[in-house]
Design an enzyme around this catalytic site. Structure first.
Site, short mmCIF file in Angstrom:
data_model
loop_
_atom_site.label_atom_id
_atom_site.label_comp_id
_atom_site.label_asym_id
_atom_site.label_seq_id
_atom_site.Cartn_x
_atom_site.Cartn_y
_atom_site.Cartn_z
N SER A 258 0.84 -1.18 0.00
CA SER A 258 0.00 0.00 0.00
C SER A 258 0.88 1.24 0.00
O SER A 258 2.11 1.14 0.06
CB SER A 258 -0.90 0.01 1.23
OG SER A 258 -0.12 0.33 2.36
N LYS A 259 0.23 2.39 -0.03
CA LYS A 259 0.97 3.65 -0.12
C LYS A 259 2.01 3.81 0.99
O LYS A 259 3.02 4.47 0.82
CB LYS A 259 -0.02 4.83 -0.05
CG LYS A 259 -0.84 4.95 -1.33
CD LYS A 259 -1.10 6.41 -1.67
CE LYS A 259 -1.75 6.56 -3.02
NZ LYS A 259 -3.21 6.27 -2.99
#
Ligand code: GLU
Length: 491
Positions: A258-259
């Site tokens: 994820s980010k």
């Protein structure tokens, strides 16, 4: 059926939801579908799943298509090109979902549910309070006509809910083997919301059936949806496609990529100057490996060797160092002309060139790119390495370099360098090389003591591309000009 017959009808789909840029994980799923289709001589279909009206937006679809094109994952049927089973955008297929839902209603596999979101929420909370997993309690399962009419009179608009039968569902996953689910844990689920928009599980089944999809290859986060989808196939009396759930990509801390782990969109890597072939090669190796363990494989080799049998069950970890390494390999192998074309936007951005770059200037730029490509992980690093070739002035601001320039021997070295270079004929890499080789003996200095001051004078630093290359690319006049400038600084 001969093997050829089976392979000819492979039809797989990649079905992104247009809620942002193409995520690396999604690109991975898309790639595996594409490789499977191409390996089997089948069809790769691009479907856009935009029924989540709140999160979907048209611009995102455009971005996803651009990223897929950049990766070179071409599709045979899809939103922009159409095909025999279109339209390929779910919001344009609402009538079809309505027809299938009606069929399930008519046959008793589904029923109208008038429960309001508030009622459902209360039910959910109550289940959680009792320590039970929430699922629909079946309030509207057996409504009488009179009760239904009354609810309609209250102005309630019904959703269509699927009547989940009591059974054990087995997902025969091509990668994971059989996975059992007890339908009791599922609970009747909504297939059409009251606004006439289908839910994910229903739309996917209708589309996969209608588009004659043979293999559903998707991320394992969808495993829990598969039993619901199988129940729908059964209710519709349709044969099941084959399912293959591929492991999600994890970040270095082994949680879903994820980010938090850094850049996760294909667009980021595209902008940062990763080559599409390198990204495709890298993604292919996440969860799959060729028989001989090779790591650098062309697109053609990937297509030739890809098989689901060699897709692993355990999740792969996204390793930026490996992607960088692989991208470096591709940068070094790339056709110089096209690599130079790809490098121009980065040089332009840094203010080093202005377009159009054509003719001799392009040829010169090819030399520049060639001399620095060995140092690059990605093309956005090119201005930093190629900067020395641009402009007339050079700043010597790093301490080590300044120390070399202020060495008492430096002016002797640079004077000889200027003199030799002025009369050098022909002016080519080989002659430059020979000239440099002769200089230490002429000066009575070591090779290092001779060449370092020249390098610093020409580039401002102590490391970089090979010196004959630097001199050749700078050209005679600029090399002499920079050497004079440095002489001036050390005098
Ligand atoms: N739209 C879904 C997603 O992006 C596709 C799931 C599927 O392939 O069935 O995750």
């Amino acid at each position: 059926m001969t093997e050829k017959d089976t392979t000819e009808k492979v039809r797989v789909r990649f079905a992104p939801s247009p809620t942002g840029h193409l995520h690396i994980g999604n690109a991975h799923t898309g790639l595996f579908n594409w490789l499977f289709a191409r390996h089997n001589g089948g069809k790769f279909i691009l479907r856009i799943e935009d029924t989540d009206l709140e999160r979907s937006y048209a611009e995102s679809e455009k971005l996803i298509l651009e990223d897929l094109k950049w990766l070179g994952l071409d599709w045979d049927e899809g939103v922009d090109i159409g095909g025999p089973y279109g339209p390929y955008r779910q919001t344009e297929r609402l009538e079809l979902y309505r027809q299938y839902a009606q069929r399930l209603l008519d046959e008793g596999h589904a029923y109208l549910c008038y429960c309001t979101p508030e009622e459902l929420e209360m039910e959910r909370k109550a289940a959680l309070d009792r320590g039970e997993a929430p699922r629909y309690g079946g309030r509207c399962r057996e409504l009488t006509e009179a009760r239904r009419a009354e609810l309609e009179r209250q102005g309630r608009r019904p959703a269509v809910r699927f009547r989940v039968p009591d059974e054990v569902i087995v997902v025969n996953d091509l990668i994971r083997g059989p996975i059992e689910f007890d339908s009791k844990t599922i609970g009747d689920f909504v297939i059409m919301k009251c606004d006439g928009v289908p839910t994910y599980n229903f739309a996917v089944v209708v589309d996969d059936v209608h588009m004659k999809i043979t293999h559903i290859i998707r991320a394992d986060e969808h495993v829990a949806n598969t039993p619901r989808q199988i129940l729908l196939y059964e209710a519709l009396g349709l044969p099941l496609p084959k399912f293959a759930h591929i492991s999600m990509i994890l970040g270095p801390d082994r949680t879903k990529l994820s980010k938090r782990h850094g850049a996760t969109s294909v667009f980021h890597y595209r902008q940062a100057g990763y080559l599409p072939d390198a990204v495709v090669n890298y993604l292919a190796l996440l969860g799959w490996s060729p028989e001989n363990g090779e790591e650098v494989l062309t697109r053609e080799e990937l297509v030739k060797q890809f098989s689901l049998d060699r897709v692993g069950k355990s999740p792969a970890v996204f390793d930026i160092a490996k992607l960088n390494w692989l991208n470096g390999v591709y940068i070094r192998q790339a056709d110089l002309k096209s690599l130079t074309g790809m490098a121009i936007p980065y040089l332009k951005n840094a203010g080093l060139v202005s377009e159009p770059v054509t003719g001799e200037r392009f040829d010169w730029l090819m030399d520049v790119v060639d001399s620095v490509r060995g140092y690059l992980d990605n093309l956005s690093q090119i201005p930093e390495h190629a900067g020395v070739f641009f402009g007339d002035r050079i700043d010597i601001d790093d301490g080590k370099a300044r120390k070399i320039i202020s060495d008492p021997e430096t002016s002797r070295v640079l004077n000889l360098f200027i003199k030799e270079l002025e009369s050098l004929e022909p002016f080519d890499r080989e002659a430059i090389h020979t000239m440099l080789l002769k200089m230490p003996a002429q000066l009575g200095l070591s090779v290092r003591k001779t060449l370092m001051p020249v390098r610093v004078a020409l580039t401002g630093t102590t490391a970089g591309p090979e010196l004959p290359n630097v001199i050749f690319i700078l050209g005679r006049d600029r090399s002499i000009g920079r050497a004079r400038q440095a002489l001036h600084a050390c005098s």
